[in-house]
Scaffold this active site. Structure first.
Site, PDB file in Angstrom:
ATOM      1  N   GLY A  49       0.822  -1.214   0.000  1.00 20.70           N
ATOM      2  CA  GLY A  49       0.000   0.000   0.000  1.00 20.70           C
ATOM      3  C   GLY A  49       0.852   1.259   0.000  1.00 20.70           C
ATOM      4  O   GLY A  49       0.507   2.255  -0.659  1.00 20.70           O
ATOM      5  N   GLU A  77       9.170  10.800 -27.982  1.00 17.57           N
ATOM      6  CA  GLU A  77      10.448  10.551 -28.691  1.00 17.57           C
ATOM      7  C   GLU A  77      10.401   9.229 -29.459  1.00 17.57           C
ATOM      8  O   GLU A  77      11.397   8.519 -29.571  1.00 17.57           O
ATOM      9  CB  GLU A  77      11.613  10.512 -27.694  1.00 17.57           C
ATOM     10  CG  GLU A  77      11.802  11.795 -26.934  1.00 17.57           C
ATOM     11  CD  GLU A  77      12.713  12.772 -27.629  1.00 17.57           C
ATOM     12  OE1 GLU A  77      13.154  12.471 -28.763  1.00 17.57           O
ATOM     13  OE2 GLU A  77      12.949  13.826 -27.042  1.00 17.57           O
ATOM     14  N   GLY A  78       9.225   8.878 -29.970  1.00 18.85           N
ATOM     15  CA  GLY A  78       9.016   7.616 -30.658  1.00 18.85           C
ATOM     16  C   GLY A  78       8.463   6.602 -29.679  1.00 18.85           C
ATOM     17  O   GLY A  78       9.067   6.338 -28.642  1.00 18.85           O
TER      18      GLY A  78
HETATM   19  P1  TGC Z   1      12.001   8.167 -43.411  1.00 15.92           P
HETATM   20  O1  TGC Z   1      11.555   8.064 -44.843  1.00 15.92           O
HETATM   21  O2  TGC Z   1      12.554   6.959 -42.724  1.00 15.92           O
HETATM   22  O3  TGC Z   1      13.057   9.347 -43.257  1.00 15.92           O
HETATM   23  C1  TGC Z   1      12.808  10.646 -43.797  1.00 15.92           C
HETATM   24  C2  TGC Z   1      14.146  11.303 -44.069  1.00 15.92           C
HETATM   25  O4  TGC Z   1      14.855  11.468 -42.842  1.00 15.92           O
HETATM   26  C3  TGC Z   1      16.120  10.781 -42.891  1.00 15.92           C
HETATM   27  N1  TGC Z   1      16.359  10.255 -41.544  1.00 15.92           N
HETATM   28  C4  TGC Z   1      17.234  10.776 -40.699  1.00 15.92           C
HETATM   29  N2  TGC Z   1      18.096  11.793 -40.822  1.00 15.92           N
HETATM   30  C5  TGC Z   1      18.860  12.100 -39.750  1.00 15.92           C
HETATM   31  N3  TGC Z   1      18.761  11.454 -38.590  1.00 15.92           N
HETATM   32  C6  TGC Z   1      17.895  10.439 -38.430  1.00 15.92           C
HETATM   33  N4  TGC Z   1      17.777   9.815 -37.264  1.00 15.92           N
HETATM   34  C7  TGC Z   1      17.081  10.049 -39.519  1.00 15.92           C
HETATM   35  N5  TGC Z   1      16.117   9.114 -39.688  1.00 15.92           N
HETATM   36  C8  TGC Z   1      15.684   9.256 -40.947  1.00 15.92           C
HETATM   37  C9  TGC Z   1      15.923   9.714 -43.939  1.00 15.92           C
HETATM   38  O5  TGC Z   1      17.153   9.308 -44.483  1.00 15.92           O
HETATM   39  C10 TGC Z   1      15.068  10.451 -44.948  1.00 15.92           C
HETATM   40  O6  TGC Z   1      15.886  11.355 -45.658  1.00 15.92           O
HETATM   41  P2  TGC Z   1      15.583  11.719 -47.202  1.00 15.92           P
HETATM   42  O7  TGC Z   1      16.707  12.610 -47.582  1.00 15.92           O
HETATM   43  O8  TGC Z   1      15.566  10.379 -47.913  1.00 15.92           O
HETATM   44  O9  TGC Z   1      14.248  12.384 -47.202  1.00 15.92           O
HETATM   45  O10 TGC Z   1      10.784   8.755 -42.581  1.00 15.92           O
HETATM   46  P3  TGC Z   1       9.346   8.169 -42.303  1.00 15.92           P
HETATM   47  O11 TGC Z   1       8.353   9.236 -42.610  1.00 15.92           O
HETATM   48  O12 TGC Z   1       9.159   6.830 -42.962  1.00 15.92           O
HETATM   49  O13 TGC Z   1       9.355   7.987 -40.702  1.00 15.92           O
HETATM   50  C11 TGC Z   1      10.193   7.114 -40.063  1.00 15.92           C
HETATM   51  C12 TGC Z   1       9.887   7.089 -38.550  1.00 15.92           C
HETATM   52  C13 TGC Z   1       8.521   6.494 -38.276  1.00 15.92           C
HETATM   53  C14 TGC Z   1      10.946   6.215 -37.934  1.00 15.92           C
HETATM   54  C15 TGC Z   1       9.972   8.515 -37.973  1.00 15.92           C
HETATM   55  O14 TGC Z   1       8.983   9.311 -38.480  1.00 15.92           O
HETATM   56  C16 TGC Z   1       9.873   8.537 -36.481  1.00 15.92           C
HETATM   57  O15 TGC Z   1      10.887   8.387 -35.795  1.00 15.92           O
HETATM   58  N6  TGC Z   1       8.646   8.737 -35.889  1.00 15.92           N
HETATM   59  C17 TGC Z   1       8.498   8.934 -34.456  1.00 15.92           C
HETATM   60  C18 TGC Z   1       8.184  10.383 -34.190  1.00 15.92           C
HETATM   61  C19 TGC Z   1       8.833  10.886 -32.943  1.00 15.92           C
HETATM   62  O16 TGC Z   1       9.730  10.306 -32.381  1.00 15.92           O
HETATM   63  N7  TGC Z   1       8.388  12.059 -32.520  1.00 15.92           N
HETATM   64  C20 TGC Z   1       8.995  12.702 -31.383  1.00 15.92           C
HETATM   65  C21 TGC Z   1       8.483  14.110 -31.218  1.00 15.92           C
HETATM   66  S1  TGC Z   1       9.466  15.083 -30.154  1.00 15.92           S
HETATM   67  C22 TGC Z   1       9.153  14.487 -28.625  1.00 15.92           C
HETATM   68  O17 TGC Z   1       8.486  13.539 -28.406  1.00 15.92           O
HETATM   69  C23 TGC Z   1       9.804  15.222 -27.532  1.00 15.92           C
HETATM   70  S2  TGC Z   1       9.456  14.654 -25.956  1.00 15.92           S
HETATM   71  C24 TGC Z   1      10.728  15.427 -25.194  1.00 15.92           C
HETATM   72  C25 TGC Z   1      10.740  15.358 -23.748  1.00 15.92           C
HETATM   73  O18 TGC Z   1       9.838  15.927 -23.103  1.00 15.92           O
HETATM   74  O19 TGC Z   1      11.753  14.811 -23.237  1.00 15.92           O
HETATM   75  P1  FAD Z   2       0.079   7.900 -32.472  1.00 13.86           P
HETATM   76  O1  FAD Z   2       1.136   8.166 -33.490  1.00 13.86           O
HETATM   77  O2  FAD Z   2      -1.335   8.220 -32.841  1.00 13.86           O
HETATM   78  O3  FAD Z   2       0.170   6.367 -32.038  1.00 13.86           O
HETATM   79  C1  FAD Z   2      -0.890   5.702 -31.358  1.00 13.86           C
HETATM   80  C2  FAD Z   2      -0.487   4.209 -31.243  1.00 13.86           C
HETATM   81  O4  FAD Z   2      -0.360   3.660 -32.566  1.00 13.86           O
HETATM   82  C3  FAD Z   2       0.864   4.010 -30.572  1.00 13.86           C
HETATM   83  O5  FAD Z   2       0.821   2.868 -29.759  1.00 13.86           O
HETATM   84  C4  FAD Z   2       1.825   3.772 -31.738  1.00 13.86           C
HETATM   85  O6  FAD Z   2       2.931   2.965 -31.374  1.00 13.86           O
HETATM   86  C5  FAD Z   2       0.915   3.045 -32.708  1.00 13.86           C
HETATM   87  N1  FAD Z   2       1.356   3.206 -34.090  1.00 13.86           N
HETATM   88  C6  FAD Z   2       1.499   4.341 -34.811  1.00 13.86           C
HETATM   89  N2  FAD Z   2       1.936   4.078 -36.044  1.00 13.86           N
HETATM   90  C7  FAD Z   2       2.078   2.746 -36.132  1.00 13.86           C
HETATM   91  C8  FAD Z   2       2.517   1.858 -37.150  1.00 13.86           C
HETATM   92  N3  FAD Z   2       2.921   2.279 -38.360  1.00 13.86           N
HETATM   93  N4  FAD Z   2       2.529   0.528 -36.890  1.00 13.86           N
HETATM   94  C9  FAD Z   2       2.145   0.049 -35.673  1.00 13.86           C
HETATM   95  N5  FAD Z   2       1.722   0.841 -34.664  1.00 13.86           N
HETATM   96  C10 FAD Z   2       1.703   2.176 -34.893  1.00 13.86           C
HETATM   97  N6  FAD Z   2       6.200  16.086 -29.297  1.00 13.86           N
HETATM   98  C11 FAD Z   2       6.951  17.151 -29.717  1.00 13.86           C
HETATM   99  O7  FAD Z   2       7.043  17.436 -30.902  1.00 13.86           O
HETATM  100  N7  FAD Z   2       7.595  17.936 -28.801  1.00 13.86           N
HETATM  101  C12 FAD Z   2       7.530  17.711 -27.473  1.00 13.86           C
HETATM  102  O8  FAD Z   2       8.149  18.423 -26.670  1.00 13.86           O
HETATM  103  C13 FAD Z   2       6.741  16.607 -27.010  1.00 13.86           C
HETATM  104  N8  FAD Z   2       6.585  16.379 -25.667  1.00 13.86           N
HETATM  105  C14 FAD Z   2       5.716  15.430 -25.241  1.00 13.86           C
HETATM  106  C15 FAD Z   2       5.404  15.324 -23.881  1.00 13.86           C
HETATM  107  C16 FAD Z   2       4.463  14.382 -23.446  1.00 13.86           C
HETATM  108  C17 FAD Z   2       4.117  14.330 -21.997  1.00 13.86           C
HETATM  109  C18 FAD Z   2       3.862  13.504 -24.373  1.00 13.86           C
HETATM  110  C19 FAD Z   2       2.881  12.467 -23.923  1.00 13.86           C
HETATM  111  C20 FAD Z   2       4.161  13.611 -25.720  1.00 13.86           C
HETATM  112  C21 FAD Z   2       5.058  14.569 -26.185  1.00 13.86           C
HETATM  113  N9  FAD Z   2       5.319  14.748 -27.541  1.00 13.86           N
HETATM  114  C22 FAD Z   2       6.087  15.808 -27.981  1.00 13.86           C
HETATM  115  C23 FAD Z   2       4.578  13.972 -28.535  1.00 13.86           C
HETATM  116  C24 FAD Z   2       5.080  12.542 -28.694  1.00 13.86           C
HETATM  117  O9  FAD Z   2       6.275  12.503 -29.415  1.00 13.86           O
HETATM  118  C25 FAD Z   2       3.953  11.748 -29.404  1.00 13.86           C
HETATM  119  O10 FAD Z   2       2.926  11.570 -28.441  1.00 13.86           O
HETATM  120  C26 FAD Z   2       4.451  10.409 -29.922  1.00 13.86           C
HETATM  121  O11 FAD Z   2       5.378  10.590 -30.964  1.00 13.86           O
HETATM  122  C27 FAD Z   2       3.295   9.523 -30.396  1.00 13.86           C
HETATM  123  O12 FAD Z   2       2.418  10.221 -31.201  1.00 13.86           O
HETATM  124  P2  FAD Z   2       0.828  10.159 -30.887  1.00 13.86           P
HETATM  125  O13 FAD Z   2       0.632  10.483 -29.457  1.00 13.86           O
HETATM  126  O14 FAD Z   2       0.143  10.995 -31.903  1.00 13.86           O
HETATM  127  O15 FAD Z   2       0.450   8.641 -31.073  1.00 13.86           O
END
Ligand code: TGC
Ligand code: FAD
Length: 399
Positions: A355, A378-379
């Protein structure tokens, strides 16, 4: 006595180092790590539970975060950064997240998602204008990539800007943005008229720019999250980051932030393990400490094994990053593994406290709730699995 919280117990944390990993660290690494650890014990642990309970960001820690190298640890000193290597950067993140994932979020966003793109993709004028102030915490930044309809798939973003001759006109909205409600600047990713993604520095006070706060979070309660809304915002042309465009630009920032999170998650896991271990020696049931039972020992043994494996994985990744050899997929694997590891440990540790585990007297439940965001941002966990899957097979399974 630094214990000021109305709820949480004094911070008695002792860091586990089962495989003598300290022997792999330089004197500088240990000095940086110990300074961050002491600061967290003194400035974060005593207050963080109260701020999390009130869902408030503790602004008073910002200056100290700058002083321990929590803002731009690896940014060169000429721009105000600490000029440290990647292992020191990781150790700082580990120690900060040992205190709270939300505080580490502030540090990650400022360092890897705001300072990093200005340093790497900005020009000298932009670097000199923003980086020194971001390094001290005089400016707080945020990073706008995610949109309401484009989270895991940021390439689909609809936020856009038009060239109006003497300025750009920015329209759209970002969601889930850490630090947004009080950030002085935002690094915003938007498409130009050709659909190419660029980074723009948007400053608080620009007309048409607002940052409403997102309320009702059960996770990362001591970190402020909000939206970024752009309604015909006039952005000066000199605020465009000139040196990289395309989705690769924001994804490059994510590599650096995800690496820091891989280390940070170890900190949260260590705190949960250490708390549960201490509790297991003190809590008597059936006339003996619960730590003397096989079931609780199984949990503790698995925790320390997983922490040790994560420490080794992450240390090696740090070496690869120092050598400029770490790939996106390697970083992705460490982020996914370590956050999942930390979440599992937090859940088990919480159960071990019975608890008491659900109260704010101990840090475990707060870590557990925080890690639900860390496993998503961050993914997501699944997106990182798909990144590894793509890396080993060559087939992208996202689309
Ligand atoms: P894809 O076709 O794979 O790539 C597009 C272009 O990007 C290049 N590339 C990179 N370049 C530099 N560094 C990397 N790590 C790279 N990864 C890919 C790639 O070569 C390509 O270049 P070009 O010249 O051919 O156009 O892209 P896609 O659209 O298929 O997406 C791939 C995927 C799903 C892996 C990517 O979109 C992804 O990582 N999605 C997750 C989104 C995400 O992580 N969002 C985070 C938002 S920020 C956040 O959450 C902050 S929280 C912070 C906190 O509070 O601590
Ligand atoms: P979605 O993309 O809608 O995903 C929903 C579900 O579907 C997930 O389980 C996912 O894994 C799954 N899914 C999606 N695509 C596929 C696929 N192709 N195949 C199988 N499964 C799939 N973003 C910023 O830009 N800047 C910030 O500072 C930032 N800070 C954040 C702080 C907090 C507290 C939170 C919660 C989020 C923050 N984010 C920020 C956003 C964060 O990066 C997104 O929430 C995250 O990338 C997931 O996107 P989404 O929430 O739209 O989920």
């Amino acid at each position: 006595m630094t214990f000021k919280s109305k709820t949480m117990r004094p911070d008695l944390f002792q860091s586990p180092d089962y495989y003598l990993l300290d022997e792999l660290l330089s004197d500088e690494h240990k000095m940086v790590r110990d300074a961050a650890r002491a600061w967290v014990k003194k400035e974060v642990s005593p207050i963080i539970e109260d701020f999390a309970q009130r869902a408030e960001f503790p602004h008073q820690i910002v200056k100290g975060l700058g002083e321990i190298g929590g803002f731009g640890p690896y940014i060169p000193v000429e721009y105000g950064g600490a000029g440290l290597d990647q292992i020191s950067y990781g150790l700082i993140m580990q120690e900060i997240e040992r205190g709270d994932s939300g505080v580490r979020s502030t540090s990650s966003v400022q360092s890897s998602l705001v300072m990093y793109p200005i340093w790497k993709y900005g020009n000298e004028e932009q670097r000199m204008k923003y980086l020194p102030k971001l390094a001290t915490g005089e400016f707080i930044g945020c990073f706008g990539l995610t949109e309401p309809d484009y989270g895991s798939n940021p390439g689909g973003m609809v936020t856009n800007f038009k060239d109006m001759g003497d300025h750009y006109l920015l329209n759209g909205a970002k969601m889930w943005i850490s630090n947004a409600p009080f950030a002085d600047i935002a690094v915003v990713w938007a498409k130009n008229e050709e659909g190419r993604i660029h980074g723009l520095i948007v400053e608080r006070g620009m007309e048409g720019f607002s940052t409403p706060e997102t309320h009702n979070k059960w996770s990362l309660r001591a970190s402020a999250t909000g939206e970024l809304i752009f309604d015909n915002v006039k952005v000066p042309k000199e605020n465009l980051l000139p040196n990289k465009s395309g989705l690769g630009a924001p994804l490059g920032c994510l590599d650096s932030a995800r690496y820091g999170i891989a280390w940070g998650a170890i900190g949260a896991a260590m705190d949960c393990y250490d708390t549960a271990l201490r509790y297991s020696k003190e809590r008597i049931q059936f006339d003996k400490p619960i730590g003397a039972t096989q079931l609780q020992q199984k949990k503790l043994a698995e925790m320390i094994t997983e922490i040790t494996k994560a420490q080794l994985l992450t240390w090696r990744l740090g070496v690869l990053r120092n050598d400029g050899k770490a790939t996106t997929a390697q970083i992705s694997m460490a982020k996914r593994n370590n956050v999942d590891m930390a979440l599992t440990i937090a859940r088990d540790a919480r159960q071990m406290l019975g608890g008491m585990g659900i109260t704010g007297e101990y840090s475990i439940m707060r870590h557990m709730m925080n890690l639900e965001s860390v496993v998503t941002y961050e993914g997501t966990h699944d997106i990182h699995l798909l990144i590894t899957g793509m890396d080993v097979t060559g087939f992208p399974a996202f689309k």
